[in-house]
Design an enzyme around this catalytic site. Structure first.
Site, PDB file in Angstrom:
ATOM      1  N   ASP A  96       0.939  -1.169  -0.014  1.00 47.46           N
ATOM      2  CA  ASP A  96       0.110   0.063   0.040  1.00 47.46           C
ATOM      3  C   ASP A  96       0.999   1.095  -0.119  1.00 47.46           C
ATOM      4  O   ASP A  96       1.973   1.216   0.768  1.00 47.46           O
ATOM      5  CB  ASP A  96      -1.059  -0.053   1.137  1.00 47.46           C
TER       6      ASP A  96
ATOM      7  N   PHE B 149     -10.745  26.296   7.653  1.00 45.13           N
ATOM      8  CA  PHE B 149     -10.849  25.706   6.337  1.00 45.13           C
ATOM      9  C   PHE B 149     -12.434  25.203   6.254  1.00 45.13           C
ATOM     10  O   PHE B 149     -12.915  24.633   7.289  1.00 45.13           O
ATOM     11  CB  PHE B 149     -10.135  24.530   6.139  1.00 45.13           C
TER      12      PHE B 149
END
Lengths: 573, 687
Positions: B310, B380
């Site tokens: 991965d 954000f």
């Protein structure tokens, strides 16, 4: 040792090397190619044979089918040959009016020829009628060689085929391999070689023996017969059964140094070529050359030792007023000399041929150790026709397993994993030969009915026993001589030794082929154990030496090794 | 709570705590029923019994012509030692596992579970829990069994299993829902659905594994065993038939000498160490905190051809990092750094922090005092996709390039075309561009990128040398994936990977005959983990993943896969080298024993005694002693494994052959001679 001697040996090695590739390619075309050679001439013959025998050439056998066909065929061969010998007095083509062969001898001989051993406990010219020689024995010279080629091909196919997960796990058709070996290889080559031999002075006739008057004015019967035809297949099929008792030492079988050289090349030709064929089948000719190289190194080492040993003066003759510089010429034909005899002995025992052109019994202890050890290493030094390749490939599998773990992977050969089942079968194969030789030798050495046949006492007698059983179990057939093998004990134990040494070993070989053929193939990479280089060849040689030599070293040290050291102290047996 | 594994992890192999019980155990293992499982050592034990009986017979009956009593006794004692040494090797190998199992067992004390029944709760012993029961566990309680959290979130102390003392978060749903029996909930309350029947829990399996109870012979071990048994049978026949052959040559071999020859020739070295090597391999993995469910899996790890890795966590650090600042034309890079830092001061995300770090490290801007009164931080949001700070008149923003472009356009500014091009370049290289603006002016870009772990490229290079292909698995688009793959040096990548695509990749590789290893933690990894030849599940992963894989990494570190492969290879190499060594040893033993057997009757054979040993008795005894001692001397090698080198097979083979093949031939010559000299010096041997 002379330059001439080394030159002969060197030239022989070069010729064998030169023959290997073209002949190997030819064999590949015969057995694996799309179109076989000489389709107009030999094709109809091949097809006619299939029709005659009801063989469906496209139907292949799995390993059990292959083994079954091979066993049935060889078993019938034993029975028929036994019957011919027992009935030869009532059958035609018996110009000398020879009587039936004794049952135990007939059994030994039938087993001997069916197993490609050609151990002869009889003198051909005084025991076997022409029919027996041709239909009973020469027949086996072709078929037993063809069986060997077939088994080798089956194993090679098992190792090199990639049928895929759903593919057929077959190893070829036994009958097809048999027919093609004979029709395309053994028969045509024998015809050509027989003609060449006739041209070089070997007789080929069906007439009765001739009575001649010698220079001394004595009458002598000169045995004759279809010698050249039998001689050709004797060498080509690594059979070794001579027409005459004296085998290739007889001037009618092997009249000149040139025929000697030719016969030597013939013995090595098919076994050497098969290594190239194998490389072709493996799609990597270096695989074949690696096997060839191991065989060649062992051969050269053997011939070097044998020649060196035989070039020494015979210690038994020390003190006699004769020229000792010629080396040990006792039991050798002067037309071949020490080099030609040492070379022949090494070649004939490295392969399971067993033809002889000198008496191995009269070799120096070390010179005699080489032929004995050659056989005991498992007939892998080019070996019998086919038998040499499959025996060597079993050693390869063993080597791959022992050393393969060292690179940190499950051992694989040609991308196929070597697992427990293959190890079991390979060990079974490796076990049978020493078991037969050691147990039978030990029995014969202490049993009065065994030891009474010995021609010599002491360690030399032990060498004779070891040689007899090694030669028979290894399907070699050469004799150390000195041993009177035509007794019930030796005939029967010998026959069993030969049958077990052939068929008990072939079955595991075919089983290995059967279990390898369907295996997944891992593509080779930098992490895989390389089996086509010099390192592997060296390893293979060591494994052969360790498995072969270590098994027999205790017994050998009381035979030839003791004899050698004793001779150094002036003690001869 | 002191953990079981961390305690035992520090036990050295030759710690008295392991050695003392091992000594006892090696005597207990003399039980013929246990030795019989190893045919090679069984032959030695039969030989020991035989020579002991011979000694007793000679002692009692004093038959004429018998070998001297001291000789028979010494041989028999050393044969017993040979068996004991082999047992000892195995016992030491098992020792650490045993110690760890004991510690684990202490943890598996009986706890009371709170089982939920029809809206209520009942207290039952944990052993009464069945698969499918649900239990409630609250802070301070021990989780009664393996299962999955169906409700709630909690911090759990798993140090008992992993040795890692920092607590981990476990929550219902997703890939972090698995809990292990025996671990302790530190905070909050969870409801767990039990996933296993009693006696099959992870802890139970772990105890069985580390104890070696579940240890079965692996495929290669079985094949090797067949080879060793085959050789033993061959030598058995060679030695037994030597008796009549010698009688033919008028030599009466003593049974003691024949037994000694036999034991020296059969492969006792590898035969005695084989099972220890296997156990030690599992143990080496365990010390790396990887639990292999079977020895077969460890062996398969050595055979792996393809590693599926991965991207996140294995090849790259988990988060993207700022690596570069690209100012707009006419803007000083320091100004850009300053603005970028200001915009990120309140940004606690790893990306935000990495911008602060970059500004500090490359432009010498130190973190500044931030006073809430003067600064107004803009957080954000998913709508604006920007964050920033308002400082008086300055409006500093940082965010996705298109979002910032829209923001400045609203203020009358524009994104310079150069920056647009630079942003595309960053995207092409696999990175993420962030734009920074001050008011209507775009100051420049911050280049965020996946940072490949240090040293990983070299590691892949080593794997390539060994013939192992690495494939990176990532959810990124192919462009990004290609860029990272290039930088990390993997051989191939699978972009926009779905579980199905992963599965297909594994099957394709396997169809080509290759063995595949992978790591995984999620439930959707489970089918791939099961399909892979070596599937390493993360301990943090789901129950499904842990059951599908054949190894569990207690540290949940995906990089561990690389070490697993190395341990697997090392295991096979150790077996191979010791086999070669053992067989090569035979040459010298022949030269020691054979002349000794025959030289009395045939003094001509003296030249075979190349070592010039003191006497025939001393020669035989020295060979037997060497044969026994070499087992002890090789125990460390067997347990630690041969040194692993990342080389191609051909190079590894040449090295090993030289060391263990040639060394195996030479070493016993020296060893036997030395023992012979020592025996002569101490006058233990009478001529």
């Amino acid at each position: 040792m002379t330059e001439n001697g080394w030159l002969q040996i060197g030239l022989f090695a070069l010729v064998v090397l030169a023959v290997t590739k073209p002949f190997g390619l030819y064999l590949h075309r015969v057995f694996e190619g799309e179109r076989r050679p000489l389709p107009r001439v030999l094709g109809p013959l091949e097809r006619a044979l299939y029709r005659l025998c009801g063989v469906e050439p496209r139907r292949e056998h799995d390993w059990k089918g292959y083994a079954f066909a091979m066993l049935i065929f060889s078993g019938l061969g034993v029975v028929v040959t036994y019957a011919i010998q027992r009935l030869q007095h009532v059958l035609p083509l018996n110009p000398q009016g020879l009587g039936p062969v004794a049952p135990d001898l007939a059994f030994n001989t039938a087993a001997s020829f069916a197993t490609n051993t050609n151990w002869q406990n009889y003198g051909g010219e005084t025991t076997m009628s022409d029919l027996t020689q041709m239909a009973g024995l020469a027949w086996h010279n072709f078929t037993s060689a063809a069986v060997g080629i077939g088994v080798a091909l089956a194993l090679a196919r098992g190792l090199t085929r990639h049928p895929g997960p759903g593919g057929a796990r077959t190893l070829g058709n036994f009958w097809v391999d048999l027919v093609r070996s004979i029709v395309y290889v053994l028969l045509p080559a024998s015809v050509v070689v027989a003609l060449v031999l006739v041209a070089l002075g070997v007789p080929q006739t069906l007439s009765a023996y001739r009575e001649l008057t010698t220079l001394e004015g004595l009458k002598q019967v000169v045995a004759l017969g279809p010698v050249a035809s039998q001689e050709a297949i004797k060498e080509l099929g690594t059979n070794g059964g001579g027409f005459f008792n004296a085998n290739s030492a007889h001037p009618f079988e092997n009249p000149t140094p040139l025929t000697n050289f030719l016969e030597l090349v013939l013995i090595f030709s098919i076994p050497a070529a098969l290594t190239y064929t194998y490389g072709k089948m493996a799609r990597d000719t270096r695989q074949g050359w690696a096997v060839f190289a191991a065989m060649a190194v062992l051969f050269l080492a053997g011939v070097g030792i044998a020649y060196r040993a035989e070039a020494q003066a015979n210690p038994a003759l020390a003190g006699l007023a004769c020229d000792h510089r010629a080396g040990n010429l006792e039991g050798k034909e002067t037309r071949f000399g020490v080099a030609g005899s040492a070379l022949f002995a090494t070649v004939t025992t490295g392969t399971s041929c067993g033809a002889v052109n000198a008496m191995h019994d009269s070799f120096t202890p070390l010179g005699g150790l080489v032929p004995l050890l050659n056989i005991q290493l498992g007939e892998v030094i080019f070996g019998g026709v086919g038998a040499g390749l499959y025996a060597m490939l079993v050693m390869v599998i063993l080597t791959v397993f022992i050393a393969g773990l060292m690179v940190g992977r499950t051992p694989e050969y040609l991308g196929k994993k070597i697992e427990a089942r293959e190890m079991k079968l390979a060990m079974l194969y490796v076990l049978i030969f020493p078991l037969l030789v050691l147990v039978l030798s030990a029995w014969a050495a202490v049993a009065p009915y065994g030891a009474s046949s010995l021609g010599n006492a002491g360690p030399h007698g032990l060498s004779e026993i070891l040689y007899a059983y090694s030669s028979q179990a290894g399907n070699n057939g050469s004799a150390f001589a000195g041993l009177s093998g035509n007794t019930r004990f030796w005939n029967v134990t010998g026959a069993l030794d030969m049958l077990a040494g052939r068929f008990l070993m072939i079955v595991p070989v075919l089983a290995i082929a059967g279990s390898m053929v369907g295996k997944k193939v891992v593509p080779a990479g930098p992490g895989t154990f390389p089996t086509n280089g010099a390192t592997f060849t060296v390893l293979l040689i060591f494994v052969i030496l360790i498995v072969g030599a270590l098994t027999f070293f205790p017994a050998l040290s009381l035979g030839p090794v003791l004899e050698h050291f004793a001779a150094l102290h002036g003690r001869v047996f | 709570m002191a953990s079981a594994s961390s305690k035992t992890k520090q036990l050295s192999l030759f710690d008295p705590a392991i050695l003392r019980p091992a000594l006892l155990e090696s005597l207990r293992k003399l039980d013929p029923r246990r030795v019989a499982r190893n045919p090679v050592m069984f032959v030695v034990e039969v030989g020991s019994v035989l020579t002991t009986l011979l000694w007793l017979r000679d002692r009692l009956l004093r038959p004429p012509g018998a070998a001297p009593g001291w000789f028979t006794l010494s041989v028999s004692v050393w044969l017993w030692f040979t068996v004991v040494f082999a047992n000892f090797a195995e016992a030491v190998a098992e020792g650490r596992g045993k110690a760890q199992a004991q510690a684990l067992r202490r943890m598996r004390r009986e706890v009371t579970a709170r089982r939920r029944v029809d809206g209520g709760e009942e207290r039952v012993p944990a052993s009464a829990l069945r698969k499918g029961d649900t239990v409630v566990v609250e802070a301070g309680e021990v989780i009664p069994g393996d299962g999955e959290i169906v409700e709630g979130i909690a911090s759990v102390d798993e140090s008992a299993i992993t040795g890692e003392s920092a607590p981990v978060i476990r929550e219902s749903g997703g890939d972090r829902s698995a809990v292990t029996g025996g671990t302790r909930v530190l905070s909050d309350r969870i409801v767990v659905r039990i996933g296993v029947e009693p006696g099959e829990s992870f802890l139970d399996r772990m105890i069985a594994l580390v104890e070696g109870a579940a240890r079965q012979k692996t495929p290669n071990e079985i094949a090797l065993h067949i080879l060793l048994v085959g050789l033993t049978v061959i030598f058995l026949f060679a030695c037994v038939t030597l008796v009549p052959v010698a009688r033919y040559a008028s030599i009466d071999l003593s049974a003691t000498a024949v037994v000694a020859l036999l034991v020296c020739l059969i492969p006792t070295t590898i035969g005695g160490l084989l099972s220890a090597i296997g156990i030690a391999g599992m143990d080496r993995l365990l010390r790396k905190n990887v639990l292999a469910m079977s020895g077969r899996a460890v062996e398969a790890a050595g055979d792996v051809d393809t590693l599926l890795l991965d991207k996140t966590g294995t090849i790259t650090l988990g988060n993207r990092m700022a690596t570069e600042l690209i100012p707009s034309p006419g803007v000083a890079v320091e100004d850009l750094a300053d603005a970028a830092q200001l915009a990120s001061l309140a940004d606690e995300t790893p990306e935000g922090r990495s911008i602060v770090v970059l500004a500090k490290q490359q432009y010498g801007l130190r973190g500044r005092e931030v006073r809430e009164a003067e600064h107004h931080f803009i957080p954000f949001t998913a709508q604006t996709r920007m964050s920033g700070v308002d400082m008086g008149p300055r409006r500093i923003r940082k965010g996705a390039v298109d979002a910032v472009a829209r923001h400045v356009a609203a203020l009358g500014g524009a994104l310079p075309p150069e920056l647009q091009a630079a942003a595309e370049r960053i995207g092409d290289s696999g990175g993420t561009p962030l734009a920074v603006s001050d008011g209507a002016r775009v100051l420049g870009l911050v280049h965020l990128k996946d940072v490949v772990k240090g040293g990983i490229a070299e590691r892949f290079e080593r794997f390539r040398a060994m013939g192992i292909r690495t494939v990176m698995i990532t959810g990124d688009n192919p462009r990004t994936a290609a860029a990272i793959a290039r930088e990390a040096g993997v051989d191939d990548f699978l972009a926009e990977a779905t579980p199905e695509a992963k599965m297909r990749l594994i099957k394709d590789e396997q169809a080509k005959g290759k063995l595949v290893a992978m790591t995984g933690d999620g439930t959707n990894d489970a089918p791939a983990l099961a399909q892979a030849d070596v599937g390493v599940a993360m301990n943090t992963g789901t129950q499904a993943a842990k059951e599908a894989g054949n190894m569990v990494d207690l540290d949940s570190n995906p990089t561990k896969l690389l070490e697993v492969v190395e341990v697997g290879k090392q295991l096979l190499m150790t077996r191979g080298t010791l086999t070669t060594f053992s067989i090569a040893n035979d040459v010298a033993k022949y030269f020691a024993i054979l002349p000794a057997l025959f030289v009395a009757v045939y003094p001509e054979l003296a030249p075979l005694d190349v070592m010039h040993l003191a006497s025939p008795f001393s020669a035989i005894l020295s060979a037997v002693i060497f044969n026994a001692i070499i087992i002890v001397l090789l125990i460390p090698l067997a347990l630690k494994g041969v040194r692993y080198r990342p080389l191609g097979a051909a190079a590894v083979l040449r090295r090993s052959l030289l060391l263990y093949g040639v060394g195996g031939v030479v070493a016993p010559f020296a060893g036997i001679k030395l023992i012979d000299l020592a025996l002569a010096a101490t006058r233990l041997v009478h001529a």
